[in-house]
Motif scaffolding. Structure first.
Motif, PDB file in Angstrom:
ATOM      1  N   UNK A   1      11.153   0.928  -1.110  1.00  0.00           N
ATOM      2  CA  UNK A   1       9.789   1.391  -0.909  1.00  0.00           C
ATOM      3  C   UNK A   1       9.822   2.582   0.037  1.00  0.00           C
ATOM      4  N   UNK A   2       8.823   3.456  -0.047  1.00  0.00           N
ATOM      5  CA  UNK A   2       8.845   4.634   0.829  1.00  0.00           C
ATOM      6  C   UNK A   2       8.664   4.231   2.285  1.00  0.00           C
TER       7      UNK A   2
ATOM      8  N   UNK B   1       0.812  -1.202   0.000  1.00  0.00           N
ATOM      9  CA  UNK B   1       0.000   0.000   0.000  1.00  0.00           C
ATOM     10  C   UNK B   1       0.858   1.270   0.000  1.00  0.00           C
ATOM     11  N   UNK B   2       2.092   1.180   0.508  1.00  0.00           N
ATOM     12  CA  UNK B   2       2.948   2.375   0.530  1.00  0.00           C
ATOM     13  C   UNK B   2       3.357   2.815  -0.866  1.00  0.00           C
ATOM     14  N   UNK B   3       3.285   1.911  -1.833  1.00  0.00           N
ATOM     15  CA  UNK B   3       3.695   2.248  -3.189  1.00  0.00           C
ATOM     16  C   UNK B   3       2.515   2.609  -4.078  1.00  0.00           C
ATOM     17  N   UNK B   4       1.313   2.283  -3.676  1.00  0.00           N
ATOM     18  CA  UNK B   4       0.138   2.503  -4.523  1.00  0.00           C
ATOM     19  C   UNK B   4      -0.141   3.993  -4.670  1.00  0.00           C
ATOM     20  N   UNK B   5      -0.436   4.428  -5.914  1.00  0.00           N
ATOM     21  CA  UNK B   5      -0.847   5.807  -6.135  1.00  0.00           C
ATOM     22  C   UNK B   5      -0.017   6.540  -7.160  1.00  0.00           C
ATOM     23  N   UNK B   6      -0.143   7.859  -7.133  1.00  0.00           N
ATOM     24  CA  UNK B   6       0.484   8.766  -8.086  1.00  0.00           C
ATOM     25  C   UNK B   6       1.735   9.393  -7.473  1.00  0.00           C
ATOM     26  N   UNK B   7       2.821   9.422  -8.258  1.00  0.00           N
ATOM     27  CA  UNK B   7       4.088   9.970  -7.792  1.00  0.00           C
ATOM     28  C   UNK B   7       4.696  10.872  -8.858  1.00  0.00           C
ATOM     29  N   UNK B   8       5.362  11.936  -8.407  1.00  0.00           N
ATOM     30  CA  UNK B   8       6.237  12.740  -9.251  1.00  0.00           C
ATOM     31  C   UNK B   8       7.581  12.021  -9.273  1.00  0.00           C
ATOM     32  N   UNK B   9       8.109  11.735 -10.454  1.00  0.00           N
ATOM     33  CA  UNK B   9       9.390  11.042 -10.590  1.00  0.00           C
ATOM     34  C   UNK B   9      10.459  12.049 -10.990  1.00  0.00           C
TER      35      UNK B   9
ATOM     36  N   UNK C   1      20.025   7.839 -10.372  1.00  0.00           N
ATOM     37  CA  UNK C   1      19.128   7.834  -9.227  1.00  0.00           C
ATOM     38  C   UNK C   1      17.774   8.351  -9.663  1.00  0.00           C
ATOM     39  N   UNK C   2      16.730   7.830  -9.048  1.00  0.00           N
ATOM     40  CA  UNK C   2      15.383   8.336  -9.290  1.00  0.00           C
ATOM     41  C   UNK C   2      14.684   8.474  -7.944  1.00  0.00           C
ATOM     42  N   UNK C   3      13.998   9.584  -7.771  1.00  0.00           N
ATOM     43  CA  UNK C   3      13.215   9.828  -6.566  1.00  0.00           C
ATOM     44  C   UNK C   3      11.745   9.856  -6.961  1.00  0.00           C
ATOM     45  N   UNK C   4      10.906   9.226  -6.151  1.00  0.00           N
ATOM     46  CA  UNK C   4       9.473   9.134  -6.403  1.00  0.00           C
ATOM     47  C   UNK C   4       8.744   9.788  -5.242  1.00  0.00           C
ATOM     48  N   UNK C   5       8.184  10.984  -5.489  1.00  0.00           N
ATOM     49  CA  UNK C   5       7.508  11.770  -4.453  1.00  0.00           C
ATOM     50  C   UNK C   5       6.003  11.586  -4.597  1.00  0.00           C
ATOM     51  N   UNK C   6       5.365  11.142  -3.522  1.00  0.00           N
ATOM     52  CA  UNK C   6       3.918  10.938  -3.576  1.00  0.00           C
ATOM     53  C   UNK C   6       3.227  12.251  -3.930  1.00  0.00           C
ATOM     54  N   UNK C   7       2.308  12.157  -4.870  1.00  0.00           N
ATOM     55  CA  UNK C   7       1.518  13.294  -5.331  1.00  0.00           C
ATOM     56  C   UNK C   7       0.237  13.351  -4.505  1.00  0.00           C
TER      57      UNK C   7
ATOM     58  N   UNK D   1       9.946   7.471  -2.206  1.00  0.00           N
ATOM     59  CA  UNK D   1      10.662   6.241  -2.556  1.00  0.00           C
ATOM     60  C   UNK D   1      11.837   6.664  -3.432  1.00  0.00           C
ATOM     61  N   UNK D   2      12.815   5.800  -3.563  1.00  0.00           N
ATOM     62  CA  UNK D   2      13.933   6.153  -4.419  1.00  0.00           C
ATOM     63  C   UNK D   2      14.801   4.967  -4.725  1.00  0.00           C
ATOM     64  N   UNK D   3      15.515   5.067  -5.824  1.00  0.00           N
ATOM     65  CA  UNK D   3      16.405   3.994  -6.230  1.00  0.00           C
ATOM     66  C   UNK D   3      17.098   4.318  -7.523  1.00  0.00           C
ATOM     67  N   UNK D   4      17.094   3.346  -8.443  1.00  0.00           N
ATOM     68  CA  UNK D   4      17.838   3.429  -9.690  1.00  0.00           C
ATOM     69  C   UNK D   4      16.888   3.226 -10.861  1.00  0.00           C
ATOM     70  N   UNK D   5      17.080   4.019 -11.909  1.00  0.00           N
ATOM     71  CA  UNK D   5      16.359   3.865 -13.170  1.00  0.00           C
ATOM     72  C   UNK D   5      17.431   3.579 -14.224  1.00  0.00           C
TER      73      UNK D   5
END
Length: 195
Positions: free
Chosen positions: A81-82, A1-9, A109-115, A89-93
């Motif tokens: 996971x966040x 559930x922490x990953x579900x939804x919309x994120x700014x990458x 690196x890629x950062x995924x910020x919950x929208x 959340x963040x990691x590698x692309x």
């Protein structure tokens, strides 16, 4: 559930003509029973580039293999996971740059910020190349629901993570992500408390 939804990458641009710039994209995740589906859009050179994929998450990490609709190429995201409450959340692309005549394998690196604010469809439209600047990132944070902080601490930490590649490999340490997540969480709690 922490990953579900919309994120700014957020990642650094791979295209040779845009190296040194930040690429803001939009990604939506669905999760069920450890399985992940992802729909990622980035606006590159005036057109929306769409990536769709599937993967797995184990409660701490996630991996998603995606295919680019524009050229059929495969890409991989591997990330932490966040941490609770789930804002960053963040990691590698990794993959091959789309608009590179050499099509060189690239990872960043890629950062995924919950929208929290924008409808996901709107987020997909407004993304694209940006200057990797604290004020640009501050504007994005406000747009997706994190308010403003004149100290720009979260912005500085996130830019450090995006630019902090040391040596020939790309990695993102969990404690570094946790520090940036804590700063972002504090901002979100302050905004939510005012609502």
């Amino acid at each position: 559930a922490l990953l579900r939804g919309s994120f700014l990458a957020l990642s650094m641009a791979w295209a040779p003509m845009h190296r040194g710039r930040m690429l803001c994209g939009a990604i939506a995740f669905q999760t069920e029973g450890g399985r992940v589906t992802a729909h990622y859009v980035e606006n590159v050179l005036g057109r929306a580039i769409v990536f769709d994929g599937t993967g797995l998450e184990d409660g701490k990490t996630g991996q998603v293999s995606m295919r680019c609709e524009a050229n059929g190429a495969a890409f991989l995201m591997a990330f932490h996971l966040p941490p609770v409450p789930g804002n960053l959340a963040g990691g590698i692309f990794a993959g091959n740059a789309l608009y590179d005549s050499n099509s060189e394998p690239t990872a960043c690196s890629i950062l995924l910020l919950r929208n929290h604010e924008l409808p996901h469809a709107e987020l997909e439209v407004v993304t694209g190349y940006q200057d990797p600047d604290e004020s640009v990132l501050a504007d994005w944070l406000e747009r997706v629901g994190y308010g403003q902080d004149p100290k720009l601490a979260a912005e500085r930490e996130m830019l450090r993570l995006l630019n902090g590649v040391e040596g020939p490999t790309v990695s993102l340490r969990r404690d570094d992500l946790g520090r940036a997540a804590m700063l972002l969480d504090e901002r979100r709690f302050a905004v939510a408390g005012r609502s």
